[in-house]
Design a protein around this motif. Sequence first.
Motif, PDB file in Angstrom:
ATOM      1  N   ALA A  78      32.863  18.385  36.862  1.00  0.00           N
ATOM      2  CA  ALA A  78      33.233  18.773  38.458  1.00  0.00           C
ATOM      3  C   ALA A  78      34.455  19.544  38.694  1.00  0.00           C
ATOM      4  O   ALA A  78      34.343  20.173  39.568  1.00  0.00           O
ATOM      5  N   ASP A  79      35.414  19.770  37.688  1.00  0.00           N
ATOM      6  CA  ASP A  79      36.291  20.719  37.957  1.00  0.00           C
ATOM      7  C   ASP A  79      36.143  22.281  37.571  1.00  0.00           C
ATOM      8  O   ASP A  79      36.993  23.152  37.737  1.00  0.00           O
ATOM      9  N   ILE A  80      35.080  22.317  37.126  1.00  0.00           N
ATOM     10  CA  ILE A  80      34.708  23.877  36.470  1.00  0.00           C
ATOM     11  C   ILE A  80      33.879  24.446  37.754  1.00  0.00           C
ATOM     12  O   ILE A  80      32.711  23.976  38.012  1.00  0.00           O
ATOM     13  N   SER A  81      34.209  25.507  38.168  1.00  0.00           N
ATOM     14  CA  SER A  81      33.802  26.293  39.495  1.00  0.00           C
ATOM     15  C   SER A  81      32.922  27.238  39.116  1.00  0.00           C
ATOM     16  O   SER A  81      33.271  28.073  37.866  1.00  0.00           O
ATOM     17  N   LEU A  82      31.821  27.840  39.622  1.00  0.00           N
ATOM     18  CA  LEU A  82      31.132  28.941  39.663  1.00  0.00           C
ATOM     19  C   LEU A  82      32.036  30.070  39.451  1.00  0.00           C
ATOM     20  O   LEU A  82      31.678  30.948  38.585  1.00  0.00           O
ATOM     21  N   GLY A  83      32.928  30.231  40.249  1.00  0.00           N
ATOM     22  CA  GLY A  83      33.635  31.404  40.513  1.00  0.00           C
ATOM     23  C   GLY A  83      34.575  31.621  39.198  1.00  0.00           C
ATOM     24  O   GLY A  83      34.813  32.853  38.361  1.00  0.00           O
ATOM     25  N   GLU A  84      35.015  30.448  38.639  1.00  0.00           N
ATOM     26  CA  GLU A  84      35.783  30.566  37.603  1.00  0.00           C
ATOM     27  C   GLU A  84      35.081  31.166  36.303  1.00  0.00           C
ATOM     28  O   GLU A  84      35.483  31.824  35.485  1.00  0.00           O
ATOM     29  N   VAL A  85      33.963  30.691  35.999  1.00  0.00           N
ATOM     30  CA  VAL A  85      32.896  31.046  34.839  1.00  0.00           C
ATOM     31  C   VAL A  85      32.648  32.442  35.046  1.00  0.00           C
ATOM     32  O   VAL A  85      32.752  33.220  34.183  1.00  0.00           O
ATOM     33  N   MET A  86      32.196  32.942  36.300  1.00  0.00           N
ATOM     34  CA  MET A  86      32.175  34.299  36.581  1.00  0.00           C
ATOM     35  C   MET A  86      33.185  35.173  36.342  1.00  0.00           C
ATOM     36  O   MET A  86      32.944  36.439  35.654  1.00  0.00           O
ATOM     37  N   ALA A  88      35.636  34.662  34.148  1.00  0.00           N
ATOM     38  CA  ALA A  88      35.739  34.788  32.805  1.00  0.00           C
ATOM     39  C   ALA A  88      34.976  35.739  31.941  1.00  0.00           C
ATOM     40  O   ALA A  88      35.352  36.295  31.026  1.00  0.00           O
ATOM     41  N   LEU A  89      33.652  35.880  32.439  1.00  0.00           N
ATOM     42  CA  LEU A  89      32.934  36.766  32.002  1.00  0.00           C
ATOM     43  C   LEU A  89      32.501  38.105  32.523  1.00  0.00           C
ATOM     44  O   LEU A  89      31.534  38.874  32.078  1.00  0.00           O
TER      45      LEU A  89
END
Length: 150
Positions: A78-86, A88-89
């Motif tokens: 629940a602490d992982i956001s879509l923006g954070e993943v995007m 990073a990549l």
Amino acid sequence: MRLTIAMEYGIAVILYMGLACNTLRKTESPYVTIDEISTQCDLSKNHLIKVIHILGQTDILTTIRGRRGGILLGKPFADISLGEVMRALRKIPEGRQGESFQQDVRQLLTLPIQEAEQRYQEAMDQVSFADLVEQFKTKRSGLKNHTSRS
């Protein structure tokens, strides 16, 4: 900002990890393997390796090497956001060499584009993978109910 293939793979990995914790897996191991994700999600193993390597350098994923290794979420789902993943990549585009007029236009557009990307990232940060998994489960259950009636 456009969604890159690496971002799509990263999103798929995190979604699979969230879903695999409960329902998809047949193994007792807490680790998810690249082979498992590649097979279950029908994704290229070579691209997955690159994406998982990058996410493993952040706190999003924890990677364990070796025969009994694999991948774990690096923090609560629940602490992982879509923006954070995007973020990073995201690959930073290389500057192009061109005529001075084109360079002037690019320079003029730099600030508005940066502001738009900032708002975009803020919106993506509001979406957690827990929210996406719930939407995914709802959509999947709706599809199963619809096809079972036919």
